[in-house]
Design a protein around this motif. Structure first.
Motif, short mmCIF file in Angstrom:
data_model
loop_
_atom_site.label_atom_id
_atom_site.label_comp_id
_atom_site.label_asym_id
_atom_site.label_seq_id
_atom_site.Cartn_x
_atom_site.Cartn_y
_atom_site.Cartn_z
N CYS A 204 40.26 40.74 42.18
CA CYS A 204 40.89 40.12 40.90
C CYS A 204 39.72 40.00 40.09
O CYS A 204 39.79 40.52 38.87
CB CYS A 204 41.89 39.01 41.04
SG CYS A 204 42.25 38.15 39.60
N LYS A 205 38.68 39.32 40.38
CA LYS A 205 37.55 38.73 39.71
C LYS A 205 36.87 40.23 39.06
O LYS A 205 36.39 40.28 38.15
CB LYS A 205 36.57 37.99 40.26
CG LYS A 205 37.44 36.50 40.21
CD LYS A 205 36.59 35.46 40.92
CE LYS A 205 36.65 35.40 42.37
NZ LYS A 205 35.96 34.36 43.02
N VAL B 231 38.65 30.48 36.35
CA VAL B 231 38.57 31.78 37.21
C VAL B 231 39.10 31.74 38.37
O VAL B 231 39.87 32.43 39.13
CB VAL B 231 37.33 32.63 36.94
CG1 VAL B 231 37.13 33.59 37.79
CG2 VAL B 231 36.97 32.88 35.53
N TRP C 278 38.79 41.84 36.38
CA TRP C 278 38.54 41.08 34.98
C TRP C 278 37.02 41.46 34.52
O TRP C 278 36.81 41.73 33.32
CB TRP C 278 38.55 39.58 35.25
CG TRP C 278 39.81 39.12 35.38
CD1 TRP C 278 41.05 39.78 34.85
CD2 TRP C 278 40.43 38.08 36.11
NE1 TRP C 278 42.06 38.72 35.20
CE2 TRP C 278 41.69 37.83 35.98
CE3 TRP C 278 39.73 37.02 36.81
CZ2 TRP C 278 42.14 36.69 36.34
CZ3 TRP C 278 40.28 35.72 37.22
CH2 TRP C 278 41.74 35.79 36.87
N ASP C 279 36.16 41.62 35.43
CA ASP C 279 34.53 41.90 35.00
C ASP C 279 34.41 43.27 34.75
O ASP C 279 33.46 43.59 33.70
CB ASP C 279 33.75 41.22 35.79
CG ASP C 279 33.67 39.68 36.07
OD1 ASP C 279 34.11 39.08 34.83
OD2 ASP C 279 33.55 39.21 36.90
N GLY D 55 40.18 44.82 32.77
CA GLY D 55 40.30 43.24 32.11
C GLY D 55 41.46 42.39 32.29
O GLY D 55 41.63 41.51 31.88
N PRO E 234 44.76 37.97 31.73
CA PRO E 234 43.31 38.33 31.42
C PRO E 234 42.39 37.11 32.04
O PRO E 234 43.01 36.18 32.43
CB PRO E 234 43.11 38.36 30.12
CG PRO E 234 43.99 37.25 29.62
CD PRO E 234 45.19 37.45 30.44
N PRO E 235 40.99 37.39 32.15
CA PRO E 235 40.28 36.24 32.45
C PRO E 235 40.45 35.34 31.57
O PRO E 235 40.79 35.38 30.38
CB PRO E 235 39.00 36.78 32.68
CG PRO E 235 38.83 37.99 31.63
CD PRO E 235 40.29 38.59 31.62
N ALA F 174 41.82 40.48 26.87
CA ALA F 174 42.06 41.92 27.21
C ALA F 174 43.04 42.66 26.89
O ALA F 174 44.34 42.22 26.94
CB ALA F 174 42.01 41.95 29.00
#
Length: 155
Positions: free
Chosen positions: A23-24, A10, A27-28, A32, A108-109, A114
């Motif tokens: 960005c994170k 990540v 994703w969360d 996504g 996607p993460p 995603a």
């Protein structure tokens, strides 16, 4: 893949974002998928999915280190291979698309798919990428196999 590897993956991926925290969060809590710029930490070679899957199979052999990150886009029918940045972008060929500096890639993460994007080989955070030479050899071999198998599949 362990939680530690996923967390490192990540962080490694998010480092390519203009704003890693955003960005994170995307994703969360968002769609996504984040758009990351190619050319700084990695470039992406995208190939038609049949060719890409066969190529990845050739790269993933017992006794050989796990290949670099690879992503499948099921909507577009493509597989993307993460490579070291190449300012010359020397990859050309029918059906090949090369993303380098100035190009943006939807990712996607590393810990889940995603929408239409899914990791075939997620990044582990070490920075390991596909070797251009090994990838080129596997692509040539896979392309030759598809040329032989293509006519047989129609019978």
């Amino acid at each position: 893949m362990t939680n530690t590897m996923w967390m490192r993956g990540v962080e490694w991926l998010a480092a390519a974002a203009a704003d890693p925290r955003s960005c994170k969060r995307e994703w969360d809590h968002g769609e996504g998928v984040a758009l990351l710029e190619a050319g700084r930490f990695w470039d992406l070679l995208s190939v038609p999915d049949r060719l890409g899957l066969l190529t990845l199979d050739l790269l993933w052999r017992p006794g050989v280190p796990v290949p670099g990150p690879a992503l499948v886009d099921t909507a577009a029918g493509r597989v993307g291979f993460f490579l070291p940045p190449d300012p010359c972008g020397g990859w050309v060929g029918a059906g090949l698309r090369y993303a380098t500096k100035g190009a943006w890639v939807a990712v996607p993460p590393p810990y889940r798919p995603a929408r239409f994007l899914e990791w075939l080989v997620p990044p582990d955070g070490t920075g390991r990428l596909h070797s251009p030479g090994a990838l080129e050899d596997a692509l040539r071999q896979a392309n030759g196999s598809l040329a032989v198998l293509g006519p047989l599949g129609g019978q």
